[in-house]
Design an enzyme around this catalytic site. Structure first.
Site, PDB file in Angstrom:
ATOM      1  N   PRO A  34       0.850  -1.202   0.000  1.00 30.66           N
ATOM      2  CG  PRO A  34      -0.651  -1.546   1.757  1.00 30.66           C
ATOM      3  CD  PRO A  34       0.677  -2.004   1.230  1.00 30.66           C
ATOM      4  CB  ALA A  46       1.907  -6.562   7.806  1.00 35.16           C
ATOM      5  CG  PHE A  47      -2.465  -7.388  10.159  1.00 33.58           C
ATOM      6  CD1 PHE A  47      -1.401  -8.272  10.058  1.00 33.58           C
ATOM      7  CD2 PHE A  47      -2.784  -6.877  11.415  1.00 33.58           C
ATOM      8  CE1 PHE A  47      -0.653  -8.624  11.177  1.00 33.58           C
ATOM      9  CE2 PHE A  47      -2.040  -7.222  12.542  1.00 33.58           C
ATOM     10  CZ  PHE A  47      -0.979  -8.093  12.421  1.00 33.58           C
ATOM     11  CB  ILE A  67      -6.286   1.364   6.246  1.00 31.36           C
ATOM     12  CG1 ILE A  67      -5.679   0.514   7.368  1.00 31.36           C
ATOM     13  CG2 ILE A  67      -7.280   2.374   6.797  1.00 31.36           C
ATOM     14  CD1 ILE A  67      -4.743   1.288   8.288  1.00 31.36           C
ATOM     15  CE1 TYR A 116      11.721  12.965  14.412  1.00 29.54           C
ATOM     16  CE2 TYR A 116      13.503  14.565  14.322  1.00 29.54           C
ATOM     17  CZ  TYR A 116      12.555  13.772  13.682  1.00 29.54           C
ATOM     18  OH  TYR A 116      12.452  13.803  12.308  1.00 29.54           O
TER      19      TYR A 116
END
Lengths: 535, 535
Positions: free
Chosen positions: B128, B265-266, B269, B454
């Site tokens: 994606p 990975a699943f 969306i 950061y």
């Protein structure tokens, strides 16, 4: 102290209903006195434990001492089912069909792992047992007849320590068997509170709160329990799972949120790291009145969305306001007649300055939404009686009445339809069965985007009080799902809501969770039939 | 408009470094001019697409039009990897080893399902692709040589609609390909904002924010993206997964939190339901100075724990303050010399009354913690340059410097040790490699229980700038894990952090997620090697 085996709470606190209320129940709902209290514990016919000698030895070895593997009748009865009204009706009549084979009391994580190994080796199922307060059948595993194993109730009461406290990060690691008041006492020594005060507060445990996604009465201020959890340790048949390395992370899915709400089906939660808040200096609870439930709900929504947020925020509908179940221990007490409309409670906890500021600004919002200030007396009454409703239920059952609760949540725009649909489903079904009910409702948990609805139903028991409730519960669940509600906002799934949950999560959602279960619990020994359907 | 293929953002906004800065880099870090900008796109040697004619037809049928299946060289180059510094260094020199076989542009959920079916049928992997801004290797699947399939980049740009908006519940359902500014524009028409402003704001998409658990610069006020998400629709090879029925629920584990951070990975969306906030009337950003990073961090912690909470809250360490990377577009500009210490930014967004109240009370806390008020000018400078740093990186690469960032988060009590450990790891490793670095750090996300760190690193590129960074990155990751940090607070896992993530989640956590992946994506076609290791 142990909870009353046949009902709720401290046996010394049981109070019979005043005659005035009994008369009201008879006149209004046709409740007929039964005269049948619970059977005597000693009179219950308890079958011998099916635990084999070898299994018994293995469990004893796992927990180190014969005293921590209990097979006596009383221990097993006290770990039979939870505290839903059907659970109580069954146990009151001596029905112990869901009896565990043994009650095992581990002292720590490694002993839990050892008990899981013993169960796997001896073909036993296992049900984690905290406060025993499930109201959704979460403690009575369901197994198909062909694969019906005896089960162990894993009572976590010995795991009741505060393992760590970090005052800088404001976190604490708690063992799962700590009851909420014990946990609060330990944290208070360091100046902190968890802020989790569900109705089951006096009995329920930290592990249970996590396993079932509990939500307390002060959730507007302190959040839900699942929002308080920063880390978990879980003992599974395949080993140890530790989740929660930082307050927030982008490292993959949030595995904490996979454990929270897993209701013992994936593993036994053996420690919970929670966030802490400073003990509040000031606590104020006050009453408000609104002309209608709709008007009051709009006021609550305004505060939830734009603030300032009270710590406690709840609203009873017209019926609950009228009946006064908002203050269950005041029922039948002589007092001024209730005015019409809906009562709300707003509570503030924090520093004096913060409470004063939030209270003043929230009052302006509540007034602008049509609210009338009722002073602190209704708030104090609510606070005084906040854990009393389950005692009242026992008293109602004693006089032949039926009383049960159910709850849901939805986005704000769906709340009015959901409220009407569930009320109608309960009223129609029970009236059709010849036991017209009183249906009361309150909002007790608010979010920016929606709210919970909590229904209390009182009726006559009917011929068979367990059977009498089943169609009403089914109709309410159907109404909840059809109107866009969740099958449970804070009680959990257990076995009672499993079918509804399967519809809510959808086939692929259920498959994903079953895949997790199969990986962590390949023999399916953990809470079979709880949360997820069996194969 | 498309992003610069060889670097960041709008090609028209690229600005070379002033000569003063180039001199500073040379004197301070030994940066030697390379004179080697990116190769020309036209000069890149692009192998022919391995897509078979049958696969091409199947993909075309899935998306309905030949125009939405692109195999030309430019489209494929533009979908090669993301925007980490190693990604840029590779693409700048014309290395397209991670080229997709095709770029496919679906128009909706059903077309995504159809593309997944076509990929399964033709043995193609699928990645994606939203804004293409991954900095962790999330767009370059890794597959073992024996099972190396061509892959499709699924570009979601055509799925850029606002599907629903509920002003009462304050929710909106957005398509995944919406870039953040487009989403804000659509919501602003209704008076709402999402409040999500990460550094990648101008290019990143709603789907990417959800898939990678993004966190924006205003997270103190609006929350992280994963906290904004109320519902998700996911297209998986096994069908559709829909999660999020109510704002909060006790019905099982929170499946939203299983999808958030799953990095494709699943499943893909295909819609995200988010919470909305009213557009703020007032925005104020101001600067503060603290004597040390420790003192400033304590001040931030005080506000995060006891409030009032600013909307933006960040603190640069001494080096970052000195270098002025806090205002990257001001670098090298003539201005008054920076005083010693650490600069913080506090920003307030909301109604005028709310901003005034929070600002006044927060100022008292910051002063009590040793802060000196610097006025609004530093805040405005920060706000003006808040999305500029990635442009600066391109300019640094152009003059032969190396610049990269990495980030983590931990509980407050671990933050000092984590800060020191990561700084030491980066400095020691790069100095040992002969390219002594500038290491700068800021806190940009605060929670009650912890904060993010950061880091920005600038050094000479060394002989092989990609290889030069690898040991430093490894050492920093080791230091993060050893000091109790998470491997990523908001960049995600991708392929770059996969090994660290496996250690962080632990073997059983990884196994649980692999079980989910195997159930939803049994052929392993989705983002192979991203997030989870291959079998």
């Amino acid at each position: 102290m142990d909870m009353l085996w046949s009902g709720w709470g401290d046996p010394a606190k049981a109070t019979p209903l005043p005659e005035s209320v009994t008369a009201l129940l008879r006149d209004l709902l046709g409740v007929k006195p039964h005269g049948t209290g619970p059977v005597e514990l000693e009179d219950i016919d308890v079958p011998a434990s099916p635990l084999t000698a070898a299994a018994h030895r293995a469990l004893r070895d796992a927990v180190g001492d014969e005293a921590h593997v209990r097979t006596d009748a009383e221990s097993r009865i006290r770990h039979t089912r939870g505290k839903s009204t059907p659970d109580l009706l069954r146990i009151r009549r001596g029905d112990v069909a869901d009896l565990p084979a043994a009650v095992v009391l581990p002292a720590g994580h490694d002993e839990v792992l050892a008990v899981l190994r013993a169960c796997a080796a001896h073909d036993l199922a296992l049900v984690p047992f905290g406060g025993g307060t499930s109201v959704v059948g979460g403690l009575a595993p369901e197994q198909p007849g062909s694969r019906r194993r005896p089960f162990v109730a894993l009572d976590l009461r010995r795991m009741d320590g505060l393992l760590a406290l970090d005052p800088v990060s404001r976190t604490a690691t708690l063992q799962p068997g700590l009851r909420a008041p014990q946990a609060e006492a330990l944290l208070a020594e360091h100046g902190f509170t968890l802020g989790h005060f569900p109705q089951s507060y006096e009995w329920a445990t930290i592990g249970g709160f996590a396993a079932a996604r509990s939500s307390g009465q002060a959730s507007a201020g302190y959040g839900r329990f699942d929002e308080m959890v920063l880390g978990l340790t879980v003992a599974t048949p395949e080993g140890t799972l530790e989740v929660g390395r930082a307050p927030r992370s982008a490292a993959g899915p949030d595995l904490r949120q996979l454990v929270l709400g897993s209701e013992g089906a994936f593993g036994v939660i053996t420690s919970v790291t929670v966030r802490l808040r400073p003990l509040p200096h000031t606590r104020v609870y006050e009453g408000w009145r609104f002309a209608s439930f709709e008007e009051g709900a709009t006021a609550l929504r305004r505060l939830a969305q734009d603030g300032p947020r009270p710590t406690v925020l709840r609203l009873s509908d017209e019926t609950e306001t009228l009946i006064g179940l908002a203050q269950p221990d005041a029922i039948g007490a002589s007092r001024a007649p209730q005015p019409a409309g809906c009562q709300a409670i707003a509570g503030y906890e924090g520093t004096a300055e913060d409470v004063a500021h939030r209270r003043e600004r929230a009052a302006a919002v509540l007034r602008a939404c049509g609210g009338t200030y009722l002073g602190e007396e209704p708030g104090e009454r609510w606070a005084h009686g906040r854990y009393s409703a389950p005692y009242l239920r026992d008293a109602l059952l004693d006089v032949g009445a039926f009383a049960e609760t159910l709850e849901t949540a939805a986005f704000w725009s769906r709340v009015p339809e959901l409220y009407a649909a569930v009320r109608a489903a309960l009223t129609t079904t029970l009236t059709g069965s010849g036991t017209p009910p009183l249906v009361m409702c309150h909002i007790s948990h608010v979010y920016e985007n929606g709210a919970s609805l909590y229904f209390t139903v009182v009726s006559a028991q009917g011929e068979d009080p367990v059977a009498h409730w089943a169609p009403a519960k089914r109709a309410a669940s159907e109404a909840i799902l059809a109107a866009g509600g969740t099958i449970s906002h804070h009680h959990g799934v257990g076995t009672d809501h499993r079918d509804g949950y399967v519809r809510e999560a959808g086939p692929l959602g259920v498959e994903a969770l079953r895949a997790v279960k199969q990986r962590l619990d390949p023999d399916g020994l953990l809470n079979p039939g709880v949360l997820l359907p069996l194969d």
